[in-house]
Write a protein that holds these residues in place. Structure first.
Motif, mmCIF file in Angstrom:
data_model
loop_
_atom_site.group_PDB
_atom_site.id
_atom_site.type_symbol
_atom_site.label_atom_id
_atom_site.label_comp_id
_atom_site.label_asym_id
_atom_site.label_seq_id
_atom_site.Cartn_x
_atom_site.Cartn_y
_atom_site.Cartn_z
ATOM 1 N N LEU A 53 0.747 -1.245 0.022
ATOM 2 C CA LEU A 53 -0.126 -0.081 -0.032
ATOM 3 C C LEU A 53 0.893 1.327 -0.101
ATOM 4 O O LEU A 53 0.586 2.320 -0.535
ATOM 5 N N TRP A 54 1.896 1.295 0.666
ATOM 6 C CA TRP A 54 2.688 2.485 0.868
ATOM 7 C C TRP A 54 3.997 2.484 -0.096
ATOM 8 O O TRP A 54 4.267 3.566 -0.336
ATOM 9 N N ILE A 55 4.402 1.434 -0.586
ATOM 10 C CA ILE A 55 5.579 1.589 -1.270
ATOM 11 C C ILE A 55 5.145 1.207 -2.795
ATOM 12 O O ILE A 55 5.495 1.868 -3.846
ATOM 13 N N VAL A 56 4.760 -0.085 -2.972
ATOM 14 C CA VAL A 56 4.732 -0.558 -4.356
ATOM 15 C C VAL A 56 3.422 0.046 -5.220
ATOM 16 O O VAL A 56 3.834 0.620 -6.574
ATOM 17 N N ARG A 57 2.496 0.094 -4.486
ATOM 18 C CA ARG A 57 1.321 0.957 -5.373
ATOM 19 C C ARG A 57 1.393 2.336 -5.935
ATOM 20 O O ARG A 57 1.335 2.497 -7.047
ATOM 21 N N PRO A 58 1.976 3.187 -4.958
ATOM 22 C CA PRO A 58 2.215 4.541 -5.315
ATOM 23 C C PRO A 58 3.235 4.783 -6.479
ATOM 24 O O PRO A 58 3.080 5.184 -7.519
ATOM 25 N N PHE A 59 4.297 3.726 -6.361
ATOM 26 C CA PHE A 59 5.371 3.931 -7.135
ATOM 27 C C PHE A 59 4.969 3.399 -8.578
ATOM 28 O O PHE A 59 5.500 3.702 -9.615
ATOM 29 N N SER A 60 4.348 2.102 -8.570
ATOM 30 C CA SER A 60 3.780 1.617 -9.910
ATOM 31 C C SER A 60 2.650 2.543 -10.588
ATOM 32 O O SER A 60 2.724 2.841 -11.855
ATOM 33 N N CYS A 61 1.940 3.490 -9.798
ATOM 34 C CA CYS A 61 1.031 4.222 -10.389
ATOM 35 C C CYS A 61 1.694 5.451 -11.232
ATOM 36 O O CYS A 61 1.697 5.634 -12.360
ATOM 37 N N GLN A 62 2.829 5.807 -10.365
ATOM 38 C CA GLN A 62 3.645 7.031 -11.053
ATOM 39 C C GLN A 62 4.448 6.464 -12.154
ATOM 40 O O GLN A 62 4.529 7.293 -13.057
ATOM 41 N N GLU A 63 5.033 5.168 -11.928
ATOM 42 C CA GLU A 63 5.741 4.830 -13.130
ATOM 43 C C GLU A 63 5.120 4.634 -14.419
ATOM 44 O O GLU A 63 5.481 4.980 -15.455
ATOM 45 N N LYS A 64 3.472 4.132 -14.223
ATOM 46 C CA LYS A 64 2.521 4.236 -15.342
ATOM 47 C C LYS A 64 2.351 5.473 -16.107
ATOM 48 O O LYS A 64 2.393 5.614 -17.493
ATOM 49 N N GLU A 65 2.125 6.426 -15.059
ATOM 50 C CA GLU A 65 1.785 7.670 -15.597
ATOM 51 C C GLU A 65 2.876 8.310 -16.181
ATOM 52 O O GLU A 65 2.962 9.116 -17.542
ATOM 53 N N THR A 66 4.357 8.092 -15.600
ATOM 54 C CA THR A 66 5.344 8.477 -16.452
ATOM 55 C C THR A 66 5.690 8.065 -17.863
ATOM 56 O O THR A 66 6.125 8.468 -18.669
ATOM 57 N N CYS A 67 5.472 6.653 -17.798
ATOM 58 C CA CYS A 67 5.604 5.789 -19.240
ATOM 59 C C CYS A 67 4.634 6.345 -20.173
ATOM 60 O O CYS A 67 5.167 6.803 -21.376
#
Lengths: 352, 512
Positions: free
Chosen positions: A62-76
């Motif tokens: 909840l605190w590390i993987v999900r926010p980072f994967s969301c941001q990674e997706k948007e950045t891509c």
């Protein structure tokens, strides 16, 4: 700056390490309790360990993987050039102070009002390049019309009048929002001019549900939204076709949306060209504006699409459908607004 | 003001790294029947998944009832109340119709179930659509059409505002299809929207409010009823088919010796069927109510009708072993290939009656390989079966038949679940058999694809022959038959030229 750095580090520690430490402590406590009270019962030991591991996993997700994967997706998606009115959102991800500054800078660069200014500057440059002076043009056309009337050449007078009103609408205050009715009138004027060239080879139908006509006609949309699409349909669609070309403007309104479909039964385009066209429309205005290479065509559609994106958001805009030999449909999706005050990006409207 | 039931806006979706939907935009209005014709299967399954479940998108927005339910920024897992009706039933077979419709619906909370109450609740629905289905009938005892209707009622009762129907026309007869379309129109009038997926553009254009053409996970264009009335739109995906069928219609009549004779055959629902098929002839048997097909297949497999005779090449059919007859099963890609055998073994599987030592004769394998390489492609022989493309798999199945050299081939729903591009290839493969003087009998429920190949159409109703049409008479078929325009055009051309319509078969007797 130093304070920001401290905040960043402490938040990161709290998110990543804090959770781990807290759960580790809980696990140790559980182990001590089990060993002391139950004299080393392995069942309790295993249950406490499993529960702690599960909690740790959920916490990490909840605190590390999900926010980072969301941001990674948007950045891509952003790097691929997909439409987005903002830079990748920092959101829940804790950025370093330097990262946040870069984020803000990028946001500023992508500011839609700046983009609209850029678009306007491009248009002014083109106008200068073409040496167009609107007043000189209107006056000259009016003179031609009066000469034609004196000479009794009514078709020439009518044609000149249509041309003058078309230019008056087209050249003045391009940045304004207009009503659907005004835009349709301009389309009819443009079509009248084209009919002098194509005569019976071209037919235009405007259709909408009669019960919704008033509501549809009162809706506001960016000036010159429909006419460039109609022009495109004539030039790339029906002009190359043998026989009569049928053009249709179909208008529809739902509670939140205004849908305009400009259809032609012209030559259409193949699947590959269509995919390329839609991909160009999907990409953001910024990507299009910063493109160094010369686009292959469909500039009018891309321009209309960019203006809609910048004013109303990326969920609105143009979609193109086509089959070779069966014609092309250009669908314009707009918010159903009846006042300029309802424009989401008012700053962009004022800035131009 | 209209309401949109569904809007998929520029949706891009990937599954296991492969793009399934690319810039896919589609909208369905409230109370609209939208036809969807995919030219290939790419993205169709993904579309169904995305309609029902909110899966993570690569890009795009999905609105259901004008509410954003899924977008690429924020993935919100959940379900949409959208029902999908397809050949694989989602009904509980051991429960009654009423139980399936009312008890298994989401939100049913009663502990005590009274069958009489359920029956009373169901009656108005049944009366409304005019299909006689008993509330206490078990799902197992229903016909395919009745099952579709029950699934439809279940979706309506469950409150689905959008119902998806996938290729239902391939499984029910023309009259049932007409009734189903009537029911859809009735519910569309009540505000329920339908997405009607079919392989036949003409059919969807005829009764759907709009028809969208889909290719490679994208919507190419939508056609409305007006486009249909303006004449058949030109579609590049069927261009080859048009050319090919026109050429076939110009071919002369086929004549040859009678290779298959059914003399007063009875078994189960099959009643007193008499039919003769000559070499190189294509006969389409249309089972109007779908009740005789299984019995006909049982006769072919066992060779023992309850009464009457079945002759192949003038001799009685030998049970199970007769290589003069071949059957191409439904979906042959899945049912007729052996994945643990090599390509060559699959190809030569039915040749042992011609060459008893084929399994050990490598020289024979080499010569077959050399002979068929131009037809199948030199590279396919070394591939494993699961590495073959759909087209290559169909090639393998039909080339096996060429090597077997039967006198007659029965094809059971040969076009079922095949992509549009593959369908035209299946036509070519069947035509290849016909050109080798092999008789082909196609068992079909829907005529959409088979009619183009047929020399003769035999319609069975309640197990006995109802009508027989020869090729020149196809123009007299009911207007609901797809692709009929090709036959009508041919008929008009011949009439204008003052010729006798081509394709009349005189040698094959109807009743031997």
């Amino acid at each position: 700056m130093r304070r920001d750095r401290f905040c960043y580090l402490s938040r990161r520690l709290l998110a990543a390490g804090g959770g781990t430490l807290a759960l580790g402590a809980m696990l140790l406590l559980a182990l001590f309790a089990a060993a002391a009270e139950l004299g080393g019962s392995w069942f309790i030991f295993a249950a406490a360990g499993t529960a702690a591991a599960v909690l740790l996993l959920v916490w990490t997700f909840l605190w590390i993987v999900r926010p980072f994967s969301c941001q990674e997706k948007e950045t891509c998606r952003f790097l691929e050039g997909y439409s987005s009115n903002s830079a990748p959102r920092a959101g829940e991800v804790f950025l370093s102070p330097g990262g946040r500054q870069m984020q803000e800078c990028l946001q500023k660069m992508l500011d839609s009002s700046e983009l609209l200014k850029l678009n306007k500057r491009q248009a002014q440059y083109l106008a200068l390049q073409n040496q167009i002076n609107p007043h000189f043009l209107y006056n000259t056309l009016e003179s031609i019309r009066s000469e034609a009337l004196i000479a009794g050449l009514m078709p020439v007078a009518d044609m000149t009048e249509a041309l003058a009103s078309f230019f008056r609408y087209t050249i003045s205050k391009v940045e304004n929002l207009v009503s659907v009715e005004e835009e349709l009138q301009n389309c009819e004027t443009y079509f009248k001019i084209q009919q002098y060239r194509f005569a019976e080879r071209l037919q235009l139908t405007i259709e909408c549900d009669s019960a919704d006509r008033e509501e549809i006609y009162n809706c506001r949309l960016p000036k010159l939204t429909m006419q460039p699409i109609l022009e495109n349909s004539i030039i790339h669609g029906t002009e190359c076709k043998i026989g009569t070309g049928h053009l249709k403007i179909h208008l529809e309104r739902t509670g939140k949306l205004l849908l305009i479909r400009v259809s032609d039964d012209g030559v259409g385009m193949d699947e590959e060209t269509l995919a390329k066209m839609n991909r160009r429309l999907q990409r953001s205005a910024w990507t299009t504006a910063s493109q160094s290479e010369q686009p292959e065509g469909g500039i009018a559609l891309v321009n209309v699409n960019n203006r809609i994106h910048l004013l109303f958001g990326e969920e609105y805009g143009l979609r193109v459908f086509s089959i070779p030999g069966a014609g092309t449909d250009v669908e314009v999706l707009l918010p159903a607004i009846t006042s300029d005050r309802d424009v989401p990006n008012k700053a962009a409207l004022r800035s131009v | 003001m209209r309401t949109e039931t569904l809007r998929m806006d520029r949706v891009s979706y990937e599954y296991q790294g492969v793009t399934q939907l690319d810039n896919f935009s589609l909208s369905v209005w409230e109370g609209e029947i939208l036809g969807l014709v995919p030219t290939n299967n790419c993205g169709v399954e993904a579309l169904f998944s995305l309609l029902v479940h909110n899966l993570p998108l690569r890009y795009g927005y999905i609105y259901y009832h004008e509410k954003l339910v899924n977008d690429w920024h924020d993935h919100r897992p959940g379900h949409n109340r959208i029902s999908v009706i397809r050949n694989e039933s989602c009904l509980a077979k051991d429960l009654t119709v009423a139980d399936n419709i009312f008890v298994l619906r989401p939100g049913f909370k009663k502990w005590h179930i009274r069958p009489r109450v359920l029956e009373e609740q169901l009656t108005p629905f049944i009366q409304e659509i005019g299909v006689p289905i008993r509330a206490d009938a078990y799902i197992d005892s229903l016909t395919t059409f009745q099952r579709f209707v029950v699934e439809l009622l279940k979706a309506v009762v469950a409150g689905s505002r959008l119902i998806v129907l996938e290729n239902v026309d391939a499984f029910i007869s023309d009259s049932e299809l007409a009734k189903l379309q009537e029911i859809l129109t009735h519910y569309a009038g009540k505000g329920i929207s339908f997405l009607y997926l079919s392989a036949h553009f003409e059919e969807t254009l005829r009764f759907c409010h709009r028809t969208a053409l889909m290719s490679n996970g994208r919507i190419l264009k939508c056609f409305d009823l007006e486009s249909g009335s303006r004449g058949r739109p030109f579609l590049p995906c069927v261009e080859d088919y048009d050319r090919w069928v026109r050429a076939r219609l110009k071919e002369g009549e086929r004549s040859g010796e009678t290779v298959l004779e059914l003399q007063g055959v009875c078994r189960g629902n099959l009643r007193d069927v008499s039919l003769g098929v000559s070499a190189g002839e294509c006969v389409v048997i249309q089972d109007m109510d779908g009740c005789a097909q299984s019995d006909l297949l049982a006769v072919l497999e066992h060779g023992r009708p309850e009464s009457g005779r079945l002759l192949v090449g003038g001799a009685p059919l030998r049970s199970g072993l007769d290589r003069n007859i071949a059957i191409v099963q439904e979906r042959p890609m899945e049912t007729m290939l052996f994945h643990d055998m090599s390509y060559m073994d699959n190809l030569c599987f039915n040749m042992d009656h011609r060459f008893p030592g084929i399994w050990t004769d490598r020289g024979m394998y080499r010569s077959i390989r050399t002979e068929y390489a131009p037809l199948l492609g030199a590279e396919v022989f070394d591939l494993r079966v699961n590495e073959l493309t759909a087209r290559q798999k169909y090639d393998l199945v039909f080339t096996r038949l060429l090597l077997q050299r039967p006198k007659v081939v029965f094809c059971i729903h040969p076009f079922k679940k095949a992509e549009v591009s593959i369908r035209s290839h299946i036509w070519e493969l069947i035509d290849r058999l016909l050109k080798r003087d092999i008789a082909v009998v196609i068992l079909a429920v829907n005529l959409a694809d088979s009619l183009a190949l047929a020399d003769r159409l035999v319609r069975l109703r309640r197990g006995s022959i109802q009508e027989v049409y020869r090729r020149g008479d196809f123009v007299k078929l009911p207007i609901s038959t797809p692709w009929l325009y090709l036959h009508q055009e041919q008929h008009e051309t011949e009439k204008a030229a003052g010729q006798q319509p081509a394709g009349h078969i005189t040698t094959a007797p109807l009743s031997p």
